[in-house]
Structure formats: structure tokens, C-alpha cells
Design an enzyme around this catalytic site. Structure first.
Site, PDB file in Angstrom:
ATOM      1  N   CYS A  67       0.793  -1.367  -0.070  1.00 30.70           N
ATOM      2  CA  CYS A  67      -0.042  -0.087  -0.099  1.00 30.70           C
ATOM      3  C   CYS A  67       0.945   1.399   0.167  1.00 30.70           C
ATOM      4  O   CYS A  67       2.051   1.174  -0.209  1.00 30.70           O
ATOM      5  CB  CYS A  67      -1.012  -0.075   1.315  1.00 30.70           C
ATOM      6  SG  CYS A  67      -0.317  -0.034   2.764  1.00 30.70           S
ATOM      7  N   GLY A  68       0.479   2.358   0.294  1.00 26.39           N
ATOM      8  CA  GLY A  68       1.268   3.456   0.081  1.00 26.39           C
ATOM      9  C   GLY A  68       2.286   3.388   1.226  1.00 26.39           C
ATOM     10  O   GLY A  68       3.559   3.695   0.897  1.00 26.39           O
ATOM     11  N   GLY A  72      -0.949   0.016   6.657  1.00 22.92           N
ATOM     12  CA  GLY A  72      -2.053  -0.538   6.537  1.00 22.92           C
ATOM     13  C   GLY A  72      -2.330  -1.929   6.101  1.00 22.92           C
ATOM     14  O   GLY A  72      -3.087  -2.909   6.746  1.00 22.92           O
ATOM     15  N   HIS A 100      14.110 -15.043  11.552  1.00 20.57           N
ATOM     16  CA  HIS A 100      13.681 -14.932  12.955  1.00 20.57           C
ATOM     17  C   HIS A 100      12.193 -15.307  13.129  1.00 20.57           C
ATOM     18  O   HIS A 100      11.784 -15.931  13.874  1.00 20.57           O
ATOM     19  CB  HIS A 100      14.135 -13.896  13.773  1.00 20.57           C
ATOM     20  CG  HIS A 100      15.438 -13.393  14.033  1.00 20.57           C
ATOM     21  ND1 HIS A 100      15.840 -12.505  14.928  1.00 20.57           N
ATOM     22  CD2 HIS A 100      16.587 -14.195  13.564  1.00 20.57           C
ATOM     23  CE1 HIS A 100      17.270 -12.386  15.003  1.00 20.57           C
ATOM     24  NE2 HIS A 100      17.883 -13.342  14.001  1.00 20.57           N
TER      25      HIS A 100
HETATM   26  C1  RB5 Z   1      -3.972   5.418   0.759  1.00 19.32           C
HETATM   27  O1  RB5 Z   1      -4.106   6.821   0.769  1.00 19.32           O
HETATM   28  C2  RB5 Z   1      -3.077   5.219   2.049  1.00 19.32           C
HETATM   29  O2  RB5 Z   1      -3.690   5.624   3.146  1.00 19.32           O
HETATM   30  C3  RB5 Z   1      -2.767   3.656   2.039  1.00 19.32           C
HETATM   31  O3  RB5 Z   1      -2.157   3.318   0.894  1.00 19.32           O
HETATM   32  C4  RB5 Z   1      -1.946   3.139   3.160  1.00 19.32           C
HETATM   33  O4  RB5 Z   1      -0.574   3.892   3.360  1.00 19.32           O
HETATM   34  C5  RB5 Z   1      -2.486   2.889   4.563  1.00 19.32           C
HETATM   35  O5  RB5 Z   1      -1.456   2.559   5.377  1.00 19.32           O
END
Ligand code: RB5
Length: 146
Positions: A67-68, A72, A100
């Protein structure tokens, strides 16, 4: 080995590059992209979960989620019992996550800085064996028995 990929829009571009890299570097691996399918805004939890569920269903498979930030989608993956996702922006973390923690999923941040080339981080994740030392095995067992 089966490799399951997943990302949100923040990881979509890197996932496309990753697919090309894996096809060239590891042609013997089977690659499955579980989405997302475009750079349009979407929600990372479903993709982190989908990858973790497939990794657990397929013995000796691995997942790579993006993700970014990588945060997340790694949290989402780690909510699936048996998933051990390592969020790594260096070869050192990728290596330690395998040795580990027997990490079965690698999380990357598509919009973040890497301390080493991401290709090296991925290669390390896919080629490093687990450290069988008793202390590490004991701790891994504890993770599986919450
Ligand atoms: C998306 O805008 C962003 O919040 C997501 O990709 C990520 O970084 C979340 O943890």
C-alpha cells in the site's frame, strides 16, 4: 512456489513493476495478483486479507502486499491467524523477518523511501531460510498459540 500479490492504489504502480521483476528473476514461480486492478482509489484491508488467506491455504507459498506506506496492508494481513507479515524497507529487515520470524508475507510501501533497492528486499524475502535455532522456534510457536 506460489506467490500471491495484493495492493491498494498506493501500491499499484510498484506492484506492476514487481510482477515484471518476478517474471524475469524467478520464472519458476507462479504469480497470482489478487488485486487491486487499477490506480483508482480503493481500500487496502480487503487485499491484505485476501493475500494472507491464500498464503495460508497454499502450503509453502508467499505473499507480497503493497500500500502507500506498507503499514495498513501489513496490519490487515497480520489480522489473519497464521499470517506473519514483515514490513521491510531494507534488506536487513527482510532477512531478519525470514530468519527469526518465518515471515510468510512481505509488505512494502509503494510511496515510501527504501534503504536498499526494493528488488533486493524482495529477493532476500524469497530466498532466505528460517533460522531453526530453538529460541526463535519457541517464539514463533508462541505467536501461533495466542
Ligand atoms: C492510501 O491513501 C493510504 O492510506 C494507504 O495506501 C496506506 O498507506 C495505508 O496504510
Amino acid at each position: 512456489m506460489k506467490i500471491f500479490l495484493g495492493s491498494d492504489h498506493g501500491g499499484f504502480e510498484l506492484k506492476r513493476e514487481l510482477e515484471k521483476f518476478l517474471a524475469e528473476k524467478f520464472p519458476e514461480f507462479e504469480i497470482f495478483d489478487l488485486g487491486c486492478d487499477s490506480a483508482e482509489s480503493c481500500d487496502y484491508p480487503q487485499f491484505g486479507r485476501a493475500v494472507a488467506e491464500e498464503v495460508l491455504k497454499n502450503e509453502n507459498s508467499r505473499g507480497i502486499v503493497i500500500c502507500g506506506s506498507g503499514v495498513g496492508i501489513s496490519i490487515a494481513a497480520n489480522r489473519v491467524a497464521g499470517a506473519r507479515a514483515v514490513l521491510a524497507n531494507s534488506v536487513e529487515l527482510s532477512n531478519l523477518g525470514r530468519q527469526h520470524n518465518d515471515a510468510n508475507i512481505l509488505a512494502l510501501g509503494g510511496r515510501t523511501k527504501f534503504y536498499d533497492p526494493w528488488q533486493k528486499i524482495v529477493e532476500t524475502f524469497l530466498t532466505t531460510d528460517v533460522d531453526p535455532a530453538e529460541r526463535h522456534a519457541r517464539r514463533r510457536d508462541q505467536l501461533d498459540n495466542f
